[in-house]
Design a protein around this motif. Structure first.
Motif, mmCIF file in Angstrom:
data_model
loop_
_atom_site.group_PDB
_atom_site.id
_atom_site.type_symbol
_atom_site.label_atom_id
_atom_site.label_comp_id
_atom_site.label_asym_id
_atom_site.label_seq_id
_atom_site.Cartn_x
_atom_site.Cartn_y
_atom_site.Cartn_z
ATOM 1 N N HIS A 35 23.760 22.250 -73.758
ATOM 2 C CA HIS A 35 23.382 23.150 -72.666
ATOM 3 C C HIS A 35 23.849 24.581 -72.942
ATOM 4 O O HIS A 35 23.091 25.539 -72.754
ATOM 5 N N ASN A 36 25.101 24.717 -73.362
ATOM 6 C CA ASN A 36 25.676 26.053 -73.506
ATOM 7 C C ASN A 36 25.094 26.823 -74.689
ATOM 8 O O ASN A 36 25.029 28.050 -74.643
ATOM 9 N N LYS A 37 24.620 26.130 -75.698
ATOM 10 C CA LYS A 37 23.928 26.797 -76.802
ATOM 11 C C LYS A 37 22.691 27.529 -76.271
ATOM 12 O O LYS A 37 22.417 28.668 -76.658
ATOM 13 N N VAL A 38 21.966 26.891 -75.391
ATOM 14 C CA VAL A 38 20.764 27.493 -74.799
ATOM 15 C C VAL A 38 21.167 28.683 -73.931
ATOM 16 O O VAL A 38 20.550 29.749 -73.989
ATOM 17 N N ARG A 39 22.212 28.532 -73.146
ATOM 18 C CA ARG A 39 22.654 29.595 -72.242
ATOM 19 C C ARG A 39 23.199 30.798 -73.006
ATOM 20 O O ARG A 39 22.947 31.946 -72.623
ATOM 21 N N GLN A 106 21.542 15.749 -77.295
ATOM 22 C CA GLN A 106 21.069 16.971 -77.945
ATOM 23 C C GLN A 106 19.546 16.993 -78.006
ATOM 24 O O GLN A 106 18.926 18.026 -77.793
ATOM 25 N N ARG A 107 18.938 15.867 -78.291
ATOM 26 C CA ARG A 107 17.476 15.781 -78.335
ATOM 27 C C ARG A 107 16.879 16.041 -76.962
ATOM 28 O O ARG A 107 15.884 16.746 -76.810
ATOM 29 N N VAL A 108 17.486 15.456 -75.943
ATOM 30 C CA VAL A 108 16.997 15.601 -74.578
ATOM 31 C C VAL A 108 17.046 17.074 -74.162
ATOM 32 O O VAL A 108 16.044 17.636 -73.702
ATOM 33 N N VAL A 109 18.192 17.710 -74.343
ATOM 34 C CA VAL A 109 18.344 19.115 -73.943
ATOM 35 C C VAL A 109 17.443 20.006 -74.784
ATOM 36 O O VAL A 109 16.847 20.962 -74.272
ATOM 37 N N SER A 157 13.149 0.991 -72.444
ATOM 38 C CA SER A 157 12.903 2.412 -72.211
ATOM 39 C C SER A 157 14.235 3.038 -71.807
ATOM 40 O O SER A 157 15.208 2.333 -71.505
ATOM 41 N N GLN A 158 14.280 4.361 -71.826
ATOM 42 C CA GLN A 158 15.509 5.083 -71.508
ATOM 43 C C GLN A 158 15.211 6.172 -70.494
ATOM 44 O O GLN A 158 14.158 6.790 -70.543
ATOM 45 N N LEU A 159 16.170 6.418 -69.644
ATOM 46 C CA LEU A 159 16.063 7.482 -68.665
ATOM 47 C C LEU A 159 17.333 8.314 -68.727
ATOM 48 O O LEU A 159 18.438 7.774 -68.715
ATOM 49 N N TRP A 160 17.171 9.618 -68.810
ATOM 50 C CA TRP A 160 18.280 10.568 -68.838
ATOM 51 C C TRP A 160 18.154 11.454 -67.610
ATOM 52 O O TRP A 160 17.065 11.928 -67.286
ATOM 53 N N VAL A 161 19.266 11.678 -66.930
ATOM 54 C CA VAL A 161 19.305 12.511 -65.727
ATOM 55 C C VAL A 161 20.451 13.503 -65.870
ATOM 56 O O VAL A 161 21.574 13.111 -66.176
ATOM 57 N N CYS A 162 20.158 14.785 -65.642
ATOM 58 C CA CYS A 162 21.206 15.797 -65.547
ATOM 59 C C CYS A 162 21.068 16.480 -64.196
ATOM 60 O O CYS A 162 19.958 16.803 -63.767
ATOM 61 N N ASN A 163 22.196 16.674 -63.541
ATOM 62 C CA ASN A 163 22.231 17.405 -62.276
ATOM 63 C C ASN A 163 23.049 18.677 -62.461
ATOM 64 O O ASN A 163 23.986 18.713 -63.266
ATOM 65 N N TYR A 164 22.675 19.707 -61.698
ATOM 66 C CA TYR A 164 23.219 21.053 -61.864
ATOM 67 C C TYR A 164 23.684 21.596 -60.521
ATOM 68 O O TYR A 164 23.036 21.387 -59.499
ATOM 69 N N ASN A 165 24.806 22.327 -60.573
ATOM 70 C CA ASN A 165 25.348 22.952 -59.372
ATOM 71 C C ASN A 165 25.817 24.363 -59.702
ATOM 72 O O ASN A 165 26.503 24.546 -60.704
#
Length: 176
Positions: A35-39, A106-109, A157-165
């Motif tokens: 995440h922080n690489k993108v930011r 890393q792939r997901v992000v 199958s796979q599910l990835w969830v990220c939440n942000y605040n």
């Protein structure tokens, strides 16, 4: 990210197994790094890890696995947090064998961040027919925390969830 329709395989007897990212220090660090690489490319401050957001994400991933066969669906409106979802099908072979794909955070992000190409900062809009809201949530300037979770479903199958605040993607506002 992927929205392929899946039918349960009656020959698969695997039960969903919760694998929270927050319980593994290495995954935790990789999640923040991704995440922080993108930011940082936009001069934005780093996100910090939130165990409570990770639990919140895991709760939703578990819910989708147990009630929705791992099909993606955002939480109903009114959630106090931003949310990115990503899904992968199992690898399927011509002989009918199914295998779990090797996917990491890393792939997901990266897939979410690759939506940058569809975001027009000047117009503050996505290219018609494309998504860019996952990307803009990652780079939302006011967001300070992230928590992510993973769920493997019985059909592999796979599910990835990220939440942000705090959440992002407010209509009419630019992410940075």
């Amino acid at each position: 990210m992927h929205a392929e329709s899946m039918q349960p395989d009656p020959h698969t007897h695997n039960k969903p197994t919760a694998k929270p990212i927050s319980n593994n220090g290495q995954r935790f660090a990789r999640t923040l790094d991704a995440h922080n690489k993108v930011r940082r490319a936009h001069g934005l401050s780093d996100l910090t890890w939130s165990a409570s957001l990770a639990s919140y994400a895991q709760e939703w991933a578990n819910h989708l696995a147990s009630t929705n066969n791992c099909h993606m669906r955002h939480r109903p409106s009114g959630s106090p947090h931003g949310e990115n979802l990503w899904w992968a099908s199992p690898r399927r072979w011509s002989n009918g064998l199914r295998e779990l794909q090797e996917i990491d955070i890393q792939r997901v992000v990266k897939d979410w961040a690759d939506e940058k190409q569809f975001y027009n900062y000047r117009n503050n809009s996505c290219k018609r027919g494309e998504q860019c809201g996952h990307y803009t949530q990652i780079v939302w300037k006011e967001t300070t925390q992230v928590g992510c979770a993973y769920q493997q479903c019985g059909d592999l199958s796979q599910l990835w969830v990220c939440n942000y605040n705090p959440p992002g993607n407010y209509i009419g506002e630019r992410p940075y």
